[in-house]
Design a protein around this motif. Structure first.
Motif, PDB file in Angstrom:
ATOM      1  N   ASN A   1       2.233 -16.606  -6.399  1.00  0.00           N
ATOM      2  CA  ASN A   1       1.821 -16.698  -5.007  1.00  0.00           C
ATOM      3  C   ASN A   1       1.019 -15.436  -4.674  1.00  0.00           C
ATOM      4  N   HIS A   2      -0.180 -15.633  -4.202  1.00  0.00           N
ATOM      5  CA  HIS A   2      -1.077 -14.511  -3.914  1.00  0.00           C
ATOM      6  C   HIS A   2      -0.444 -13.506  -2.943  1.00  0.00           C
ATOM      7  N   LEU A   3       0.300 -14.023  -1.964  1.00  0.00           N
ATOM      8  CA  LEU A   3       0.902 -13.136  -0.966  1.00  0.00           C
ATOM      9  C   LEU A   3       1.976 -12.263  -1.615  1.00  0.00           C
TER      10      LEU A   3
ATOM     11  N   SER B   1      -4.307  -8.821   5.559  1.00  0.00           N
ATOM     12  CA  SER B   1      -5.445  -9.142   4.700  1.00  0.00           C
ATOM     13  C   SER B   1      -6.459  -9.952   5.492  1.00  0.00           C
ATOM     14  N   GLY B   2      -7.427 -10.507   4.781  1.00  0.00           N
ATOM     15  CA  GLY B   2      -8.446 -11.313   5.444  1.00  0.00           C
ATOM     16  C   GLY B   2      -7.886 -12.630   5.944  1.00  0.00           C
ATOM     17  N   GLY B   3      -6.840 -13.117   5.316  1.00  0.00           N
ATOM     18  CA  GLY B   3      -6.289 -14.413   5.700  1.00  0.00           C
ATOM     19  C   GLY B   3      -4.922 -14.341   6.357  1.00  0.00           C
ATOM     20  N   HIS B   4      -4.244 -13.195   6.238  1.00  0.00           N
ATOM     21  CA  HIS B   4      -2.862 -13.130   6.713  1.00  0.00           C
ATOM     22  C   HIS B   4      -2.536 -11.847   7.447  1.00  0.00           C
TER      23      HIS B   4
ATOM     24  N   THR C   1      -7.229  -4.599  -1.907  1.00  0.00           N
ATOM     25  CA  THR C   1      -8.063  -5.799  -1.839  1.00  0.00           C
ATOM     26  C   THR C   1      -7.776  -6.636  -3.086  1.00  0.00           C
ATOM     27  N   ASP C   2      -8.208  -7.874  -3.042  1.00  0.00           N
ATOM     28  CA  ASP C   2      -7.777  -8.815  -4.075  1.00  0.00           C
ATOM     29  C   ASP C   2      -8.053  -8.293  -5.480  1.00  0.00           C
ATOM     30  N   ASN C   3      -7.054  -8.401  -6.319  1.00  0.00           N
ATOM     31  CA  ASN C   3      -7.142  -7.924  -7.698  1.00  0.00           C
ATOM     32  C   ASN C   3      -6.123  -8.695  -8.509  1.00  0.00           C
TER      33      ASN C   3
ATOM     34  N   VAL D   1      -5.798  -9.668  10.645  1.00  0.00           N
ATOM     35  CA  VAL D   1      -6.372  -8.343  10.902  1.00  0.00           C
ATOM     36  C   VAL D   1      -7.717  -8.174  10.188  1.00  0.00           C
ATOM     37  N   GLY D   2      -7.757  -8.530   8.903  1.00  0.00           N
ATOM     38  CA  GLY D   2      -9.015  -8.384   8.149  1.00  0.00           C
ATOM     39  C   GLY D   2     -10.122  -9.232   8.762  1.00  0.00           C
ATOM     40  N   GLU D   3      -9.730 -10.402   9.224  1.00  0.00           N
ATOM     41  CA  GLU D   3     -10.688 -11.307   9.859  1.00  0.00           C
ATOM     42  C   GLU D   3     -11.266 -10.651  11.117  1.00  0.00           C
TER      43      GLU D   3
ATOM     44  N   ALA E   1      -6.124  -1.018   2.330  1.00  0.00           N
ATOM     45  CA  ALA E   1      -7.033  -0.054   1.707  1.00  0.00           C
ATOM     46  C   ALA E   1      -7.564   0.930   2.748  1.00  0.00           C
ATOM     47  N   ASN E   2      -7.344   0.616   4.013  1.00  0.00           N
ATOM     48  CA  ASN E   2      -7.904   1.454   5.074  1.00  0.00           C
ATOM     49  C   ASN E   2      -7.208   2.817   5.124  1.00  0.00           C
ATOM     50  N   PRO E   3      -7.945   3.899   4.934  1.00  0.00           N
ATOM     51  CA  PRO E   3      -7.309   5.223   4.847  1.00  0.00           C
ATOM     52  C   PRO E   3      -6.594   5.616   6.137  1.00  0.00           C
TER      53      PRO E   3
ATOM     54  N   GLY F   1     -16.369  -6.569   6.727  1.00  0.00           N
ATOM     55  CA  GLY F   1     -16.371  -5.592   7.805  1.00  0.00           C
ATOM     56  C   GLY F   1     -15.440  -4.416   7.594  1.00  0.00           C
ATOM     57  N   GLY F   2     -14.295  -4.654   6.929  1.00  0.00           N
ATOM     58  CA  GLY F   2     -13.276  -3.615   6.821  1.00  0.00           C
ATOM     59  C   GLY F   2     -13.793  -2.283   6.298  1.00  0.00           C
ATOM     60  N   PRO F   3     -14.364  -2.274   5.096  1.00  0.00           N
ATOM     61  CA  PRO F   3     -14.807  -0.998   4.544  1.00  0.00           C
ATOM     62  C   PRO F   3     -15.904  -0.346   5.392  1.00  0.00           C
TER      63      PRO F   3
ATOM     64  N   PHE G   1     -11.575  -7.442  11.659  1.00  0.00           N
ATOM     65  CA  PHE G   1     -12.529  -6.425  11.176  1.00  0.00           C
ATOM     66  C   PHE G   1     -13.857  -7.102  10.828  1.00  0.00           C
ATOM     67  N   ASP G   2     -13.772  -8.212  10.119  1.00  0.00           N
ATOM     68  CA  ASP G   2     -14.997  -8.879   9.683  1.00  0.00           C
ATOM     69  C   ASP G   2     -15.801  -9.407  10.878  1.00  0.00           C
ATOM     70  N   LYS G   3     -15.091  -9.969  11.879  1.00  0.00           N
ATOM     71  CA  LYS G   3     -15.803 -10.537  13.023  1.00  0.00           C
ATOM     72  C   LYS G   3     -16.436  -9.456  13.892  1.00  0.00           C
TER      73      LYS G   3
ATOM     74  N   GLY H   1      -2.266  -5.985   1.141  1.00  0.00           N
ATOM     75  CA  GLY H   1      -3.405  -6.758   1.627  1.00  0.00           C
ATOM     76  C   GLY H   1      -4.637  -5.894   1.738  1.00  0.00           C
ATOM     77  N   GLY H   2      -5.790  -6.515   1.856  1.00  0.00           N
ATOM     78  CA  GLY H   2      -7.061  -5.801   1.852  1.00  0.00           C
ATOM     79  C   GLY H   2      -7.133  -4.679   2.874  1.00  0.00           C
ATOM     80  N   VAL H   3      -6.558  -4.895   4.057  1.00  0.00           N
ATOM     81  CA  VAL H   3      -6.651  -3.883   5.115  1.00  0.00           C
ATOM     82  C   VAL H   3      -5.816  -2.648   4.760  1.00  0.00           C
TER      83      VAL H   3
ATOM     84  N   GLY I   1       1.810 -11.352  -4.593  1.00  0.00           N
ATOM     85  CA  GLY I   1       1.009 -10.383  -5.336  1.00  0.00           C
ATOM     86  C   GLY I   1       0.736  -9.148  -4.484  1.00  0.00           C
ATOM     87  N   HIS I   2       0.304  -9.364  -3.232  1.00  0.00           N
ATOM     88  CA  HIS I   2       0.033  -8.218  -2.354  1.00  0.00           C
ATOM     89  C   HIS I   2       1.286  -7.370  -2.158  1.00  0.00           C
ATOM     90  N   LEU I   3       2.436  -8.023  -2.082  1.00  0.00           N
ATOM     91  CA  LEU I   3       3.701  -7.281  -1.944  1.00  0.00           C
ATOM     92  C   LEU I   3       3.996  -6.478  -3.212  1.00  0.00           C
TER      93      LEU I   3
HETATM   94  O1  KG4 Z   1      -6.560  -9.084   0.551  1.00  0.00           O
HETATM   95  P1  KG4 Z   1      -8.024  -9.309   0.658  1.00  0.00           P
HETATM   96  O2  KG4 Z   1      -8.911  -8.697  -0.385  1.00  0.00           O
HETATM   97  O3  KG4 Z   1      -8.340 -10.833   0.708  1.00  0.00           O
HETATM   98  C1  KG4 Z   1      -7.473 -11.753   1.297  1.00  0.00           C
HETATM   99  O4  KG4 Z   1      -6.485 -12.131   0.645  1.00  0.00           O
HETATM  100  O5  KG4 Z   1      -7.738 -12.067   2.473  1.00  0.00           O
HETATM  101  O6  KG4 Z   1      -8.457  -8.794   2.080  1.00  0.00           O
HETATM  102  C2  KG4 Z   1      -9.794  -8.793   2.477  1.00  0.00           C
HETATM  103  C3  KG4 Z   1      -9.877  -8.229   3.868  1.00  0.00           C
HETATM  104  C4  KG4 Z   1     -11.255  -8.368   4.474  1.00  0.00           C
HETATM  105  O7  KG4 Z   1     -11.129  -8.966   5.731  1.00  0.00           O
HETATM  106  C5  KG4 Z   1     -11.748  -6.941   4.562  1.00  0.00           C
HETATM  107  O8  KG4 Z   1     -12.598  -6.717   5.685  1.00  0.00           O
HETATM  108  C6  KG4 Z   1     -10.465  -6.164   4.696  1.00  0.00           C
HETATM  109  O9  KG4 Z   1      -9.567  -6.832   3.849  1.00  0.00           O
HETATM  110  N1  KG4 Z   1     -10.621  -4.774   4.281  1.00  0.00           N
HETATM  111  C7  KG4 Z   1     -10.434  -3.724   5.095  1.00  0.00           C
HETATM  112  C8  KG4 Z   1     -10.745  -2.576   4.346  1.00  0.00           C
HETATM  113  N2  KG4 Z   1     -11.099  -2.971   3.088  1.00  0.00           N
HETATM  114  C9  KG4 Z   1     -11.002  -4.323   3.078  1.00  0.00           C
HETATM  115  N3  KG4 Z   1     -10.061  -3.662   6.374  1.00  0.00           N
HETATM  116  C10 KG4 Z   1      -9.974  -2.453   6.937  1.00  0.00           C
HETATM  117  N4  KG4 Z   1     -10.271  -1.308   6.312  1.00  0.00           N
HETATM  118  C11 KG4 Z   1     -10.650  -1.318   5.010  1.00  0.00           C
HETATM  119  N5  KG4 Z   1     -10.954  -0.162   4.392  1.00  0.00           N
END
Ligand code: KG4
Ligand code: ZN
Length: 797
Positions: free
Chosen positions: A574-576, A600-603, A765-767, A626-628, A737-739, A643-645, A630-632, A733-735, A578-580
């Motif tokens: 399960n991808h989620l 993350s971008g989806g959760h 972020t996804d790996n 949350v990631g969404e 990564a935000n310092p 948008g996040g990075p 950032f992207d929007k 989750g991807g977010v 994985g993030h854990l």
């Molecule tokens: O976990 P992930 O790689 O993919 C999903 O499973 O969704 O998360 C991607 C999300 C994107 O919305 C991206 O904008 C956000 O993570 N993201 C960040 C940062 N790096 C990636 N959000 C905030 N700050 C960051 N540095």
């Protein structure tokens, strides 16, 4: 004539249509073609269950003839055209099988397979294959069949409206001789009848067959086109771009200027990273200027010449731009199965940054989607830099044009097979020549190396749920030995988000290469003399969900083929989760109970992890993740995707207290989140400031937006820790990564006597490393999957 060639066992696969083709055959090559003896054939109709039935059907076929998977010497797959997903399932599985077994993978057109199916049944004369392309369209193909075989009367597979094919074929001088076959007749047969095209081959021949595919691949013509055997180079025949790309091209052809509304990217602000987009008429002047500056004295392209390119539909032109300025462009013209590269220009101060390679990747990707198999270009005899680049991409010189560029300056004509050799390593600006032989040479391992590998109990994992194709390998202690990520961001950025069809296509293109790179990287980490072989792994894990279904399917199909061929246990993840589990990469002794924030971008969720596998989801987002958000917000600011990075980089220079954005649900006394209000507040703020003529301070805006999001995250995490009495906290989750988020949580929660773990920055972020960690745990519990699993896009924690 005596037969000097050895016969071999070939497994065939084609899932481009509702006919699932799986068979085993003995192939005996002789003088440019081959004899085919069918051993077991399990072709059967199967709607939408190809991924479930494919590997089990192969298993059944092997059982029937008492062979094991190791007895298969080569694989053959149908490349379509057909259902996009269907073709991808067949090709991904076949790639997995061939890579897992280290055996060659050959390919042939599914339309050719249909023609040969008719031939085998005794059909002779003029044959039209009308294969169903859905949405009122068919893939039309004309053949002439005689006793010696099947001749193609067309160059390149294509897609047309069913009515257009009817019109075209009615006008043939020998239309009355035309016999029709193909699954398109089920839906569109009436149209053909009405035009008097009523000759049909028997209906049970309307689908491709394994034997037809084998005959197509082993015919004289088929031998030349079936490929080198390298699975990385086998790709579907799509005949068209994704809808998103098609629509964009249409608009560009209509001379609509690229606009923010169109691409989600405002050129003037898109300076945060290099961007790529198709060239549009508005670029013609700038392109001509850049061309003239780059090649003084040469017969350069003028603006008008560029403009005339937009009227033609067999062209592909791309620009690279930064801060609204064009840094380079490349383009080509499709002639039958070849894309002629017409021009490649990169501004002097940006050479050797990999821009030319990326531009060519876009142009060649378009060409390939439209059915091209080769690329060609001319290079000045003395231009060593360009020649080196092209050679690394796979171009080889084919002939010389004397004095083409002036007296004593020849042009070298070079040609390459598509796809190009592109590096998986995104950091490397220049391609590394992928001159490998396939199958890979089997390494000779000293006993010490063998022992080391065995002791490591290597777990490989594959992740393809969204827009990164990733493969990682860890050892039994969870140490990351390889983590390869091939990102597709360049291909989605101009749409301001992930386009699912493009994501699926890029996964198929990348997966074998990324997997090979991971096997090599792990070998280097272990100090081995050469790459790991699939047989040296202990288990194969794969993300089953959640995510984009078409993207997940590629990874799952590949993993199934790979694990089956290498005779390794398959483990679904399960991808989620994985993030854990990414947190175990930093804190191996992390033990429940603890609180986990997934952003993350989806959760967006807050989870009470009571034990491994025992999750209580305390709360989730009611709207955007949350990631969404950032992207929007980045899209609204014209900053590009993702948008996040970009926002976090800008926020580093801004004041988080500058703008007081709402902290939605901060005091709601529960663990739910809401982000759409904040997103709207940011957009309203942008509009108000712009209307009032005040310039936006983007760093302040970014920092204030982040603060509003992160304050709520911290508050709710703290509440959850207090309520559950947990003393451990982790993030994923991807977010993550935000310092600023990492720093804020570590600082504030440590003060509360909570141990805070954050995953390594590159595992947020996804790996696939995080997927491997979960797979390793499941391996120890012998929690294995069967080969009839499918992707599950809606999985939950
Ligand atoms: O976990 P992930 O790689 O993919 C999903 O499973 O969704 O998360 C991607 C999300 C994107 O919305 C991206 O904008 C956000 O993570 N993201 C960040 C940062 N790096 C990636 N959000 C905030 N700050 C960051 N540095
Ligand atoms: Zn993710």
């Amino acid at each position: 004539m005596t037969n000097i060639f050895k016969s071999y066992i070939c497994a065939t696969i084609d899932t481009s249509t509702d006919m699932l083709c799986v068979a085993l055959a003995r192939v005996t090559p002789c003088e440019g073609h081959a004899q085919v003896e069918m051993l077991a054939s399990f072709d059967h109709t199967c709607r939408r269950r190809a991924n479930i039935e494919l590997v089990p059907t192969l298993e059944k076929a092997l059982d029937e003839v008492c062979l094991s998977v190791d007895d298969i010497d080569a694989y053959l797959v149908g490349r379509g055209p057909g259902s996009f997903t269907g073709v991808r399932i067949g090709i991904s599985t076949a790639k997995g099988l061939a890579c897992g077994a280290n055996k060659p993978l050959y390919a042939a057109s599914t339309l050719d397979a249909s023609a040969w199916t008719a031939w085998k049944a005794g059909v002779r004369g003029l044959l039209g294959v009308a294969a169903d392309a859905m949405r009122g369209e068919i893939y039309p193909a004309l053949y002439r069949l005689d006793d010696t075989g099947v001749e193609r009367l067309f160059e390149r597979e294509r897609v047309v409206k069913a009515a257009a094919a009817v019109a075209e074929w009615s006008e043939l001088s020998d239309a009355d001789q035309l016999q029709l076959t193909g699954d398109g007749l089920v839906r569109y047969g009436k149209l053909f009848d009405e035009a008097g095209l009523t000759n049909r081959v028997e209906q049970d021949l309307w689908w491709p067959s394994s034997e037809g595919l084998l005959l197509a691949a082993t015919s004289k013509e088929g031998f030349a086109t079936r490929g080198t055997g390298d699975p990385a180079l086998v790709l579907p025949i799509y005949t068209r771009l994704s809808d998103a790309e098609e629509n964009e091209r249409k608009r560009l052809g209509n001379e609509v200027k690229t606009s923010e509304a169109l691409t989600g990217v405002a050129d003037t602000l898109a300076g945060q990273h290099l961007q790529f987009r198709p060239m549009c008429p508005a670029d013609a002047e700038a392109a001509a200027l850049l061309e003239a500056a780059s090649f003084p004295g040469r017969n350069a392209w003028t603006a008008n010449m560029f403009l005339s390119e937009f009227d033609a539909d067999n062209r592909s032109w791309w620009v690279a731009h930064d801060m609204g300025e064009i840094l380079g462009f490349a383009g080509g013209m499709i002639v039958e199965k070849d894309i002629e590269i017409l021009d490649v220009v990169v501004r002097k101060d940006h050479r050797r940054e990999g821009i030319a390679r990326k531009l060519l990747a876009h142009v060649s990707y378009d060409a390939q989607m439209l059915g091209c198999q080769t690329a060609s270009l001319e290079v000045e005899q003395n231009n060593a830099g360009a020649s080196a680049l092209y050679e690394a991409l796979g171009f080889t010189p084919v002939r010389t044009r004397k004095n083409y560029y002036g007296p004593n300056c020849d042009a070298i004509v070079m040609s390459a097979h598509l796809p190009f050799n592109l590096p998986q390593d995104n950091e490397s600006p220049e391609p590394i020549a992928l001159t490998r032989e396939w199958p890979l040479p089997v390494p000779h391992r000293e006993p010490a190396e063998k022992k080391l590998i065995e002791q490591c109990e290597l777990t490989m994992a594959i992740e393809s749920s969204c827009d990164e194709t990733a493969v990682a390998i860890i050892d039994k202690d969870g140490t990351m030995l390889a983590s390869q990520v091939s990102t597709q961001i360049d291909f989605h950025a101009r749409f301001g988000g992930v386009v699912p069809e493009i994501a699926s296509r890029k996964h198929v293109e990348a997966i074998a290469g990324v997997c090979d790179a991971a096997l090599e990287e792990a070998a280097r980490s272990l100090g081995l003399s050469c790459a790991l072989m699939p047989s040296e792994l202990a288990a194969v894990g794969v993300t089953q969900g959640p995510g984009l279904v078409g993207a997940l399917v590629v990874g799952v199909a590949y993993a199934k083929g790979f694990a089956f061929a290498a005779s390794k246990p398959l483990i679904t993840v399960n991808h989620l989760e994985g993030h854990l589990y990414a947190n175990l990469l930093t804190t191996p002794d992390l033990e429940p109970p603890f609180i986990f924030t997934l952003v993350s971008g989806g959760h967006t969720m807050l989870v009470h992890v009571r034990a491994w596998g025992d999750y209580v989801v305390l709360g989730e987002t009611l709207d955007d993740a949350v990631g969404e958000a950032f992207d929007k917000v980045a899209k609204a600011l014209g900053l590009g995707y993702p948008g996040g990075p970009i926002i976090s980089r800008l926020a580093a220079q801004g004041n988080p207290k500058a703008i007081d954005f709402p902290r939605a649900m901060m005091h709601s006394h529960d663990y739910r989140f809401s982000l759409s209000g904040l997103k709207t507040a940011v957009i309203t703020y942008i509009e108000q400031e712009t209307a009032a003529g005040r310039p936006l301070h983007i760093p302040d805006l970014a920092a204030s937006f982040e603060a509003a999001v992160f304050d709520v995250q911290f508050k709710k995490a703290l509440n959850a820790l207090r309520e559950t009495g947990a003393h451990e906290y982790c993030l994923g989750g991807g977010v993550a990564a935000n310092p600023h988020l990492r720093e804020l949580l570590i600082r504030k929660l440590t003060r509360e006597k909570v141990r805070v773990t954050v995953p390594p920055q590159n595992a947020c972020t996804d790996n696939a490393a995080m997927i491997a960690v979960v797979a390793r745990r499941k391996y120890l519990e012998e929690d294995f999957a069967s080969f009839d699993i499918d992707a599950d896009p809606n999985m939950t924690l």
